[in-house]
Design a protein around this motif. Structure first.
Motif, short mmCIF file in Angstrom:
data_model
loop_
_atom_site.label_atom_id
_atom_site.label_comp_id
_atom_site.label_asym_id
_atom_site.label_seq_id
_atom_site.Cartn_x
_atom_site.Cartn_y
_atom_site.Cartn_z
N ALA A 69 -60.62 142.21 44.05
CA ALA A 69 -60.42 140.78 43.76
C ALA A 69 -59.58 140.15 44.86
CB ALA A 69 -59.74 140.62 42.40
N GLY A 70 -58.61 140.91 45.37
CA GLY A 70 -57.72 140.41 46.41
C GLY A 70 -58.44 140.07 47.71
N ALA A 71 -59.63 140.60 47.91
CA ALA A 71 -60.39 140.29 49.13
C ALA A 71 -61.06 138.92 49.02
CB ALA A 71 -61.46 141.36 49.36
N HIS A 72 -61.10 138.36 47.80
CA HIS A 72 -61.84 137.11 47.59
C HIS A 72 -60.96 135.93 47.19
CE1 HIS A 72 -65.48 139.40 48.07
NE2 HIS A 72 -65.05 140.26 47.15
N GLY A 73 -59.84 136.22 46.51
CA GLY A 73 -58.97 135.14 46.03
C GLY A 73 -57.57 135.30 46.59
N CYS A 74 -56.86 134.16 46.76
CA CYS A 74 -55.48 134.21 47.25
C CYS A 74 -54.56 134.42 46.05
CB CYS A 74 -55.11 132.90 47.94
SG CYS A 74 -56.16 132.52 49.35
N PHE A 75 -54.15 135.65 45.85
CA PHE A 75 -53.30 135.98 44.70
C PHE A 75 -51.86 135.53 44.94
CE2 PHE A 75 -56.86 138.22 43.28
CZ PHE A 75 -56.67 138.50 41.95
N ASN A 76 -51.31 134.82 43.96
CA ASN A 76 -49.89 134.48 44.00
C ASN A 76 -49.18 135.32 42.93
OD1 ASN A 76 -50.80 133.24 41.65
ND2 ASN A 76 -51.06 131.26 42.69
N ALA A 77 -47.86 135.14 42.78
CA ALA A 77 -47.11 136.02 41.86
C ALA A 77 -47.61 135.92 40.41
CB ALA A 77 -45.62 135.73 41.97
N PRO A 78 -47.81 134.72 39.87
CA PRO A 78 -48.30 134.67 38.48
C PRO A 78 -49.69 135.31 38.33
CG PRO A 78 -48.00 132.42 39.38
CD PRO A 78 -47.45 133.38 40.39
N ALA A 79 -50.53 135.15 39.33
CA ALA A 79 -51.87 135.74 39.24
C ALA A 79 -51.77 137.26 39.20
CB ALA A 79 -52.72 135.30 40.43
N ARG A 80 -50.89 137.80 40.03
CA ARG A 80 -50.73 139.26 40.04
C ARG A 80 -50.21 139.74 38.68
NH1 ARG A 80 -47.98 139.17 44.66
NH2 ARG A 80 -49.80 138.41 45.77
N LYS A 81 -49.25 138.99 38.14
CA LYS A 81 -48.69 139.36 36.83
C LYS A 81 -49.77 139.40 35.75
CE LYS A 81 -44.03 137.56 36.27
NZ LYS A 81 -43.33 136.37 35.79
N LEU A 82 -50.60 138.36 35.72
CA LEU A 82 -51.64 138.31 34.70
C LEU A 82 -52.68 139.40 34.92
CD1 LEU A 82 -52.45 134.55 34.01
CD2 LEU A 82 -50.94 136.10 32.78
N ALA A 83 -53.04 139.63 36.17
CA ALA A 83 -54.05 140.65 36.47
C ALA A 83 -53.53 142.03 36.04
CB ALA A 83 -54.38 140.64 37.95
N GLU A 84 -52.25 142.28 36.34
CA GLU A 84 -51.70 143.59 35.96
C GLU A 84 -51.62 143.73 34.44
OE1 GLU A 84 -48.18 143.73 38.36
OE2 GLU A 84 -49.39 144.20 40.16
N ALA A 85 -51.35 142.64 33.75
CA ALA A 85 -51.22 142.71 32.29
C ALA A 85 -52.59 142.82 31.60
CB ALA A 85 -50.47 141.48 31.78
N PHE A 86 -53.60 142.13 32.13
CA PHE A 86 -54.84 142.00 31.34
C PHE A 86 -56.09 142.59 31.95
CE2 PHE A 86 -52.17 138.37 29.89
CZ PHE A 86 -52.03 138.76 28.56
N TRP A 87 -56.08 142.99 33.21
CA TRP A 87 -57.26 143.59 33.83
C TRP A 87 -57.18 145.10 33.77
CZ3 TRP A 87 -58.07 140.44 39.00
CH2 TRP A 87 -58.66 139.21 38.69
N PRO A 88 -58.29 145.81 33.56
CA PRO A 88 -59.57 145.24 33.19
C PRO A 88 -59.51 144.62 31.80
CG PRO A 88 -59.66 147.64 33.17
CD PRO A 88 -58.30 147.28 33.65
N GLY A 89 -60.18 143.46 31.64
CA GLY A 89 -60.16 142.80 30.34
C GLY A 89 -60.65 141.38 30.41
N PRO A 90 -60.61 140.68 29.25
CA PRO A 90 -61.29 139.40 29.11
C PRO A 90 -60.51 138.21 29.65
CG PRO A 90 -60.36 140.05 27.02
CD PRO A 90 -60.05 141.16 27.97
N LEU A 91 -60.04 138.32 30.89
CA LEU A 91 -59.32 137.23 31.53
C LEU A 91 -60.01 136.88 32.84
CD1 LEU A 91 -56.68 135.48 31.77
CD2 LEU A 91 -55.84 137.29 33.26
N THR A 92 -60.25 135.59 33.06
CA THR A 92 -60.79 135.10 34.34
C THR A 92 -59.72 134.27 35.01
OG1 THR A 92 -63.06 135.13 33.57
CG2 THR A 92 -62.56 133.64 35.40
#
Ligand code: TXA
Ligand code: MG
Length: 321
Positions: A69-92
């Motif tokens: 995902a990091g190769a396609h989107g510019c991850f910021n701190a909140p995005a990383r937090k949400l990705a770590e909490a909910f991925w893999p899973g039903p979050l876009t």
């Protein structure tokens, strides 16, 4: 268009179809997706056409893991937090798109952002790993119609369209992913979904701004949030306190309204998770009964109830509104 139970070798075959520019319907934990190689504009175009989806409504790019995902989107701190909490899973997560991403512009419908999701379903994960490309996949239903939570729904809606339908049985969550926009200064809820707002706010330690009111069709912020969506053929009447002649009943809880007609109860014990899982299949079943209308009992708004009520409002909205 074969519907096939998703064995390991069939997942490999489906991955090959994707890599060759084909279109594959596959299960996720939320709803079935209609996938194409996100870097192949011709293949992505076929997905828009197959669904009858307006080109201004962008697609989610599905990837196997956070690193990809990091190769396609510019991850910021909140995005990383949400990705770590909910991925893999039903979050876009919607992020600014990286300049070097190979995902074609058609996926983002011309926006500077990209919607990314790492699904949890094992068949989807196997497919993504084997395909080795990001997979653009909207829900595998006709545009504006009820989402597909079973392979048979995909076939009923899209007929001979997809090159391949991987059958993974009924989806376990039944409602689409929650879509959060983290591309701007404040986090926004673009679409309530299978992860309740409160859980996301807890991880972010911040309130989510709202972008879920039906927008103009061309609004760049949340292009998919058209007023009329998820619409069955039958007229949908919300907050019903009685059932009128010709109506079927979508019930919730232990005291369904009295009626001689068809009743589907989303959860006799009043459990919102169970209701979410059954929701789209229930709408299809009632619609297929040939009833003139569907009376819907009130459903609480908290937790997953926010997403269920969102879909119900859109199902009830006047067509073309
Ligand atoms: O659970 C799901 O999300 C399913 C499965 C297949 O992953 N997919 C799904 O896709 O529901 P779709 O296309 O039916 O809904 C995607 C939503 C739309 O409302 C679309 O407008 C929004 O995500 N979206 C996609 N890219 C966006 C972007 N760059 N900015 C804002 N919204 C975006
Ligand atoms: Mg959809």
């Amino acid at each position: 268009m074969p519907i096939e139970p998703a064995t390991r070798s069939l997942i490999q075959r489906a991955a090959k179809v994707l890599a060759d520019g084909g279109v594959v319907a596959f299960p996720t934990e939320t709803v079935y997706g209609l996938g194409a190689d996100a870097t192949n504009a011709d293949a992505v175009l076929r997905v828009y056409e197959m669904k009858g989806r307006p080109r201004f409504n962008p697609l989610i790019a599905h990837v196997a893991d956070l690193e990809t995902a990091g190769a396609h989107g510019c991850f910021n701190a909140p995005a990383r937090k949400l990705a770590e909490a909910f991925w893999p899973g039903p979050l876009t997560i919607v992020l600014k798109r990286r300049a070097e991403s190979r995902i074609c512009d058609l996926v983002s419908a011309g926006l500077e952002t990209i919607a990314l999701r790492v699904p949890a379903n094992e068949i989807a994960r196997g497919l993504l790993r084997a395909a080795g490309c990001p997979v653009a996949a909207p829900s595998a239903n006709r545009a504006g119609h009820v989402s597909a939570t079973a392979a048979s729904h995909v076939a009923a809606d899209l007929g001979e369209g997809p090159d391949f339908i991987l059958d993974g049985g009924d989806t376990v969550l039944g409602l689409e992913s929650t879509v959060i926009d983290l591309s701007g200064p404040e986090p926004l809820l673009l679409r309530p979904g299978a992860i309740p707002r409160e859980e996301i706010e807890n991880i972010l330690a911040a309130k989510l701004g709202d972008a879920t009111t039906p927008n103009e069709p061309t609004s760049p912020l949340s292009p998919g949030q058209l007023a009329s969506h998820y619409a069955p053929r039958a007229r949908v009447r919300l907050e019903a306190t009685c059932v009128e002649p010709g109506e079927a009943l979508l019930a919730f809880g232990g005291n369904p309204l009295p009626t001689q007609g068809l009743v589907v109860n989303l959860s006799p014990k009043g459990d919102l998770r169970e209701a979410a899982t059954r929701f789209f299949a229930a709408l299809r079943q009632l619609d297929d009964s040939g009833c003139a209308g569907i009376a819907v009992m009130p459903i609480p708004g908290e937790g997953l109830g926010e997403a269920i009520n969102d879909r119900l409002r859109r199902a009830a909205a006047l067509r073309g509104a």
